[in-house]
Design a protein around this motif. Structure first.
Motif, mmCIF file in Angstrom:
data_model
loop_
_atom_site.group_PDB
_atom_site.id
_atom_site.type_symbol
_atom_site.label_atom_id
_atom_site.label_comp_id
_atom_site.label_asym_id
_atom_site.label_seq_id
_atom_site.Cartn_x
_atom_site.Cartn_y
_atom_site.Cartn_z
ATOM 1 N N ASP A 69 10.773 15.059 38.892
ATOM 2 C CA ASP A 69 10.382 13.859 38.152
ATOM 3 C C ASP A 69 11.528 13.380 37.271
ATOM 4 O O ASP A 69 11.701 12.170 37.059
ATOM 5 C CB ASP A 69 9.120 14.121 37.323
ATOM 6 N N GLY A 70 12.361 14.292 36.783
ATOM 7 C CA GLY A 70 13.548 13.865 36.042
ATOM 8 C C GLY A 70 14.542 13.238 37.001
ATOM 9 O O GLY A 70 15.060 12.137 36.770
ATOM 10 N N GLU A 82 8.619 16.961 43.100
ATOM 11 C CA GLU A 82 7.927 18.124 42.540
ATOM 12 C C GLU A 82 7.749 17.823 41.048
ATOM 13 O O GLU A 82 8.670 18.017 40.253
ATOM 14 C CB GLU A 82 8.743 19.393 42.822
ATOM 15 N N ASN A 115 6.501 17.951 37.401
ATOM 16 C CA ASN A 115 5.948 18.826 36.358
ATOM 17 C C ASN A 115 5.939 18.168 34.978
ATOM 18 O O ASN A 115 5.585 18.804 33.987
ATOM 19 C CB ASN A 115 6.705 20.172 36.307
ATOM 20 N N VAL A 127 8.270 17.468 33.030
ATOM 21 C CA VAL A 127 9.360 17.888 32.129
ATOM 22 C C VAL A 127 10.671 18.062 32.903
ATOM 23 O O VAL A 127 10.676 18.140 34.128
ATOM 24 C CB VAL A 127 9.062 19.239 31.421
ATOM 25 N N TYR A 128 11.752 18.135 32.137
ATOM 26 C CA TYR A 128 13.027 18.543 32.724
ATOM 27 C C TYR A 128 13.041 20.072 32.627
ATOM 28 O O TYR A 128 13.451 20.633 31.602
ATOM 29 C CB TYR A 128 14.203 17.997 31.925
ATOM 30 N N GLY A 129 12.581 20.755 33.651
ATOM 31 C CA GLY A 129 12.479 22.210 33.588
ATOM 32 C C GLY A 129 13.833 22.876 33.427
ATOM 33 O O GLY A 129 14.031 23.723 32.546
HETATM 34 MG MG LIG Z 1 10.572 18.102 36.295
#
Ligand SMILES: [Mg+2]
Ligand SMILES: Cc1ncc(C[n+]2csc(CCOP(=O)(O)OP(=O)(O)O)c2C)c(N)n1
Ligand code: SF4
Length: 351
Positions: free
Chosen positions: A112-113, A138, A140, A142-144
Motif C-alpha cells: 500500500d505504501g 498486499e 496492511n 502501514v509502511y511495514g
Molecule cells: Mg504496507
C-alpha cells in the motif's frame, strides 16, 4: 533466511500437477518476514494457484517495488523470472517488460505504501492502459518495512500501535482501480485462502489489468485494537459478496445451489468463472453499481470482499496498440531494419 537453501529432496509421493511439478517446484527461498505476517499467506496462495493451474514456472515474470510486500517474490516461484525494482516503480518496469515480451505471464506484487503513495501515478497508468497482468497490493495500512508509519490506505480514525490517531482521509485502491477501467477487480484477505486462491487463478486467466487488493495484516505494527487492518477487525467486518468456487471451463457444477445463486462468467480465453453469490443482488458486471455499493458499505464500516467487477469482453494494451502477435523481443534484424526499399514503399503508401 534467504541464505538458507531449502532442501531439494522431497517425498516421492508428493502430488504432481499436469506438468509433473510438485508444489515445491513453485516455492522460493525461506521467508525472512515476521512470523505471522499476512504477506506470507499471500505468497502461499500464489504458489498454490500457480501449482493448480499447472503453469510452467519459466513462463512467469514476477515484479515488485520496495517494502516487506515487495520482498515476497523471493519467497515464491523460485524458478521464474524476477525483477525487484525501486520504490513505486514496479508498474512501469512491468509495462516495459510486457511490451517487449507479451508471451510471459506478469505478476506485479506491491504494498500500500509502494502503490498508494510514491507509486500512485505508476499504478494508475498501468491500470488505465490495460496492461495484461495480475497486480496484487498486499495492503496492511502501514509502511511495514520502515517501522509502521500510516500509509495512504489507513482509515481515518484508526490508531497506530502507540495510540496516534490517523486524521487523513484514506485512499481506496479498489475504487481507484474501478474508476481507471481495470477489467478485473477483487478484494480479499490474507487470512482467507479459500477465497484468495481462486481469485488469483481467475486473475491469472484474465486478459487485461487484473487488480487484487488483499488486506494483509502487519503483525509487528498494525494488528492491535484500534487498527482497521488487524486480523480481528477484518474477520469481524468482512462482507463477502460472492465466492469463486469453480473456474475450469468444462466441469459441471457439482454442488447443489439454490436457483439464481450461481453466476457464470465466460472470459475471453474461454475459461469459465463460477461465482457463488452470497449477496444475490450484487452484480459483478456493473462497474458503476460496484463503485456505489463499495462506497456505501465502506461508510458502514464493512470490508467488502470477493470478485467485485469483471469485464468478460476485456482486452489488453497489446490489443489496443494492435501490436504483432510475435513478442517484440523475438523479432530479428530483418524485421526491425527492413531496409531502404521497404521504407520507400511504406512512405509512398502514405502519400
Ligand atoms: Mg504496507
Ligand atoms: C525513494 C524511496 N523513498 C522511501 C523509501 C523508504 N521506504 C522503503 S519501504 C517503504 C514503504 C513500504 O510500505 P509498503 O509498500 O506498504 O510495504 P510493507 O512494508 O508495508 O509491506 C518506504 C517508505 C525508499 N526505499 N525509497
Ligand atoms: S514489519 Fe509487518 S509487514 Fe513487515 S514482515 Fe513484519 S509483519 Fe510483515
Amino acid at each position: 533466511m534467504t541464505y538458507l537453501a531449502k532442501p531439494k529432496l522431497h517425498h516421492p509421493e508428493l502430488p504432481t500437477n499436469k506438468l509433473g511439478f510438485t508444489h515445491r517446484d513453485y516455492e522460493g527461498s525461506v521467508s525472512t518476514l515476521c512470523a505471522g505476517c499476512g504477506h506470507d499467506s499471500i505468497s502461499a496462495a500464489i504458489i498454490q494457484a500457480c501449482f493448480e493451474l499447472s503453469l510452467p514456472p519459466h513462463r512467469i515474470a514476477k515484479l515488485s517495488g520496495i517494502g516487506c510486500s515487495s520482498k515476497t517474490p523471493t519467497y515464491f516461484l523460485g524458478a521464474s523470472h524476477g525483477f525487484n525494482s525501486v520504490h513505486g516503480r514496479m508498474p512501469s518496469v512491468l509495462t516495459g517488460a510486457n511490451l517487449a515480451n507479451r508471451d510471459l505471464l506478469y505478476l506485479g506484487v506491491s504494498g500500500d505504501g509502494d502503490s498508494a503513495s510514491i507509486g500512485l501515478g505508476q499504478f494508475a497508468h498501468s491500470i488505465r492502459r490495460g496492461v495484461n497482468m495480475v497486480y496484487i497490493v498486499e495492503n496492511n495500512g502501514v509502511y511495514g518495512l520502515t517501522k509502521g508509519q500510516f500509509s495512504a490506505t489507513a482509515d481515518p480514525g484508526s490508531k497506530s500501535k502507540r495510540g496516534a490517531v490517523n486524521t487523513d482521509a484514506s485512499l481506496d485502491m479498489i475504487g481507484i482501480a474501478l474508476q481507471l477501467g481495470a477489467t478485473f477487480v477483487a478484494r480479499s484477505f490474507s487470512g482467507d485462502k479459500s477465497q484468495l486462491v481462486p481469485l488469483i487463478k481467475a486473475a491469472i486467466l484474465h486478459e487485461g489489468a487484473a487488480f487484487i487488493d488483499c488486506i494483509s495484516p502487519c503483525v509487528a505494527f498494525n494488528n492491535h485494537p484500534g487498527s482497521t487492518k488487524s486480523f480481528d477487525y477484518v474477520r469481524e467486518h468482512n462482507e463477502a459478496v460472492n465466492r469463486l468456487d469453480f473456474m475450469t471451463g468444462r466441469e459441471p457444477i457439482t454442488a447443489d445451489y439454490a436457483p439464481g445463486t450461481v453466476e457464470t462468467v465466460v472470459q475471453h480465453d474461454g475459461s469459465v468463472l463460477r461465482l457463488r453469490k452470497i449477496h444475490t443482488d450484487y452484480d459483478p458486471n456493473n462497474r458503476i453499481a460496484a463503485m456505489n455499493y463499495l462506497q456505501e458499505r465502506q461508510a458502514a464500516g464493512e470490508v467488502v470482499t470477493g470478485l467485485l467487477y469483471v469485464d468478460p469482453e476485456s482486452g489488453d494494451l497489446h490489443r489496443h496498440l494492435n501490436t504483432v502477435t510475435q513478442p517484440l523481443n523475438e523479432l530479428g534484424e530483418s524485421d526491425l531494419v527492413p531496409g531502404a526499399a521497404v521504407l520507400a514503399k511504406f512512405n509512398a503508401s502514405l502519400r
